[in-house]
Scaffold this motif. Structure first.
Motif, PDB file in Angstrom:
ATOM      1  N   GLY A  30       0.792  -1.223   0.000  1.00 56.90           N
ATOM      2  CA  GLY A  30       0.000   0.000   0.000  1.00 56.90           C
ATOM      3  C   GLY A  30       0.818   1.264   0.000  1.00 56.90           C
ATOM      4  N   ASN A  85      -0.134   0.454  -7.051  1.00 55.51           N
ATOM      5  CA  ASN A  85      -0.716   1.717  -6.616  1.00 55.51           C
ATOM      6  C   ASN A  85      -0.022   2.904  -7.267  1.00 55.51           C
ATOM      7  N   ILE A 129      -6.852   6.483  -9.640  1.00 60.44           N
ATOM      8  CA  ILE A 129      -7.213   6.570  -8.220  1.00 60.44           C
ATOM      9  C   ILE A 129      -6.572   7.817  -7.638  1.00 60.44           C
ATOM     10  N   ILE A 166      -4.657   2.218  -2.669  1.00 61.82           N
ATOM     11  CA  ILE A 166      -5.613   1.169  -2.301  1.00 61.82           C
ATOM     12  C   ILE A 166      -4.943   0.222  -1.309  1.00 61.82           C
ATOM     13  N   TRP A 170      -4.516  -2.895  -0.536  1.00 64.62           N
ATOM     14  CA  TRP A 170      -4.743  -4.240  -1.053  1.00 64.62           C
ATOM     15  C   TRP A 170      -4.603  -5.301   0.031  1.00 64.62           C
ATOM     16  N   LEU A 183     -10.804  -6.470   1.507  1.00 67.78           N
ATOM     17  CA  LEU A 183     -10.015  -6.337   0.282  1.00 67.78           C
ATOM     18  C   LEU A 183      -8.843  -7.302   0.279  1.00 67.78           C
ATOM     19  N   THR A 189      -8.056 -10.024  -2.567  1.00 65.72           N
ATOM     20  CA  THR A 189      -6.754 -10.039  -3.229  1.00 65.72           C
ATOM     21  C   THR A 189      -6.121 -11.421  -3.176  1.00 65.72           C
TER      22      THR A 189
END
Length: 451
Positions: A277, A283, A292, A296, A298, A304, A308
């Motif tokens: 992250g 990202n 974005i 995110i 993940w 999430l 994933t």
């Protein structure tokens, strides 16, 4: 005198030799039960076979005091001896292992004893006692009638000592208090506690019981989704490649096999870094493209992170099912597809009513095995998320949001040193997988040999 009843003179005057009477079955059974090989060496006149059985019992009797001592040690698990140095104290763990091994040796001896008794009774029924059996005939009997038993015996013994003994040892640990900090050998002894650990895990301790329910439900969901996504993902790609006619199809096949050719550990560690992250490349790329606005999480948000894990497992596992489906599709007769096409069936209908049922029939046992494998898929969880992110009870129980039962066992035993609770979870895994796998295998038509 009629010719039919008339006998030659020499035969009439020849004295009749009485046939050797067969020993009573009860006598044979008593001799066989009294000592291994005794019935063979006496009334059945099988000296070599009886000597082999007798040698087994002699060896067992010589080792009996040692074996019985180990079994007694398994029952007591030693006594606390704080006045002695640590190395000289009773090691409950070693005593438990030695006791299980001794019990396995005793079980093997009892099995051989039962075989000797059964062999004596069978030889009695066959009437081998009427004449002395030569060594060649006894060897011939071993290579014919007893060959299946002798051929399977080494593998059965190996399975007993290298599969069943560890399983029994792990199950027995669940009934002890083998845990940190007060019951870690050799500094301290381990005691039998009965079903106290099971009671704590199944409701006695709300924290541990809640963690067990959460991890168990996620393990079932994970195993089902892992199998379903990989199977259908691989099948869809296999059908597309099989139905397409472009020339570069082998290139795509080679590309799709690459995720399966690379070791799963390497792929999972690479994805773990890419989905980080804070500085992950995924990202960073999405932020640079303006897709974005914020990174995110993940692998740090529970829902999430679970999504994933399933997605990355699909990346690692779909090539196997793609190859499996393609090989199964080659067994489907081409004239069946052509007949369906002539009848006006669309591609989707041919897939639904012909390809999918036949492929599913051939791969059903492998799907069951895949479910069991994903139920214990330690690497897919540990190397990607390490079981995280943490939950409210993770500090005490060690159970994270994406932990499955097998990864939770690793944390409980290696990090928390709660071996008794880890053994309880191992017993739960066995009780879930063993009946399910046996039942499903017996219900599949492929197992029964039906077409």
């Amino acid at each position: 005198m009629s010719l039919l009843t008339r006998r030659p003179a020499d035969e009439a005057t020849r004295p009749e030799t009485p046939a050797t009477p067969a020993p009573d079955a009860r006598r044979v059974r008593l001799l066989a039960l009294a000592f291994m090989g005794l019935a063979h060496m006496t009334v059945l006149k099988q000296r070599y076979k009886g000597a082999a059985f007798a040698a087994v019992e002699v060896l067992f009797l010589v080792a009996a005091p040692f074996l019985i001592g180990n079994v007694v040690g398994m029952i007591t698990l030693g006594t606390p001896q704080p006045e002695l140095p640590v190395r000289e104290r009773d090691n409950s763990l070693f005593m438990l292992i030695d006791g299980v091994l001794a019990s396995a040796v005793i079980a093997v001896f009892l099995a051989v004893y039962a075989i000797s008794v059964r062999s004596a009774m069978l030889d009695h029924r066959l009437g081998v006692n009427r004449e002395k059996t030569s060594a060649r005939r006894q060897l011939s009997a071993i290579t014919t009638r007893a060959f299946p038993v002798l051929g399977l015996a080494p593998m059965v013994v190996l399975i007993l000592f290298f599969v069943l003994v560890p399983l029994v040892f792990s199950a027995l640990v669940a009934f002890t208090n083998y845990s940190s900090p007060n019951n870690i050998p050799p500094a301290n002894t381990v005691d039998w506690v009965g079903f106290d650990n099971f009671a704590a895990m199944f409701g006695g301790d709300q924290l541990w019981a809640g963690a067990l329910v959460r991890v168990f439900i996620w393990t079932l969901v994970w195993a089902v989704l892992a199998v379903a996504t990989c199977f259908f993902g691989g099948m869809i790609l296999a059908v597309i490649l099989n139905e397409s006619n472009f020339r570069i199809k082998p290139i795509f096949q080679a590309i799709f096999i690459l995720p399966y050719a690379i070791p799963a550990v390497v792929s999972l560690l690479v994805w773990r870094n890419m989905l980080n992250g804070a500085f992950g490349s995924v990202n960073k790329l999405l932020l640079d493209l303006g897709i974005i606005d914020t990174a995110i999480p993940w692998l740090t948000e529970p829902t999430l992170a679970r999504f994933t894990v399933v997605l990355i497992n699909l990346w690692c596992g779909f090539p196997y099912f793609m190859l499996l489906t393609m090989s199964a599709m080659t067994a489907i007769p081409q004239d069946v597809r052509e007949a369906a096409a002539l009848d006006g069936a669309t591609g989707i209908q041919r897939f639904r009513f012909i390809t999918f049922p036949l492929v599913l029939f051939q791969t059903a046992p492998l799907l069951i095995m895949s479910f069991a494998a994903n139920f214990n898929n330690f690497g897919a969880i540990y190397f990607l998320t390490n079981g995280g992110p943490n939950e409210a009870d993770t500090t005490r129980t060690g159970a994270g949001s994406t932990d499955i039962l097998v990864s939770w066992i690793y944390k409980i035993t290696i990090e928390l040193l709660q071996y008794n609770y880890g053994a309880v979870i191992a017993v739960v895994i066995f009780l879930v997988l063993a009946p399910f796998a046996i039942l499903q295998f017996r219900r599949t038509k492929a197992f029964k040999g039906e077409l």
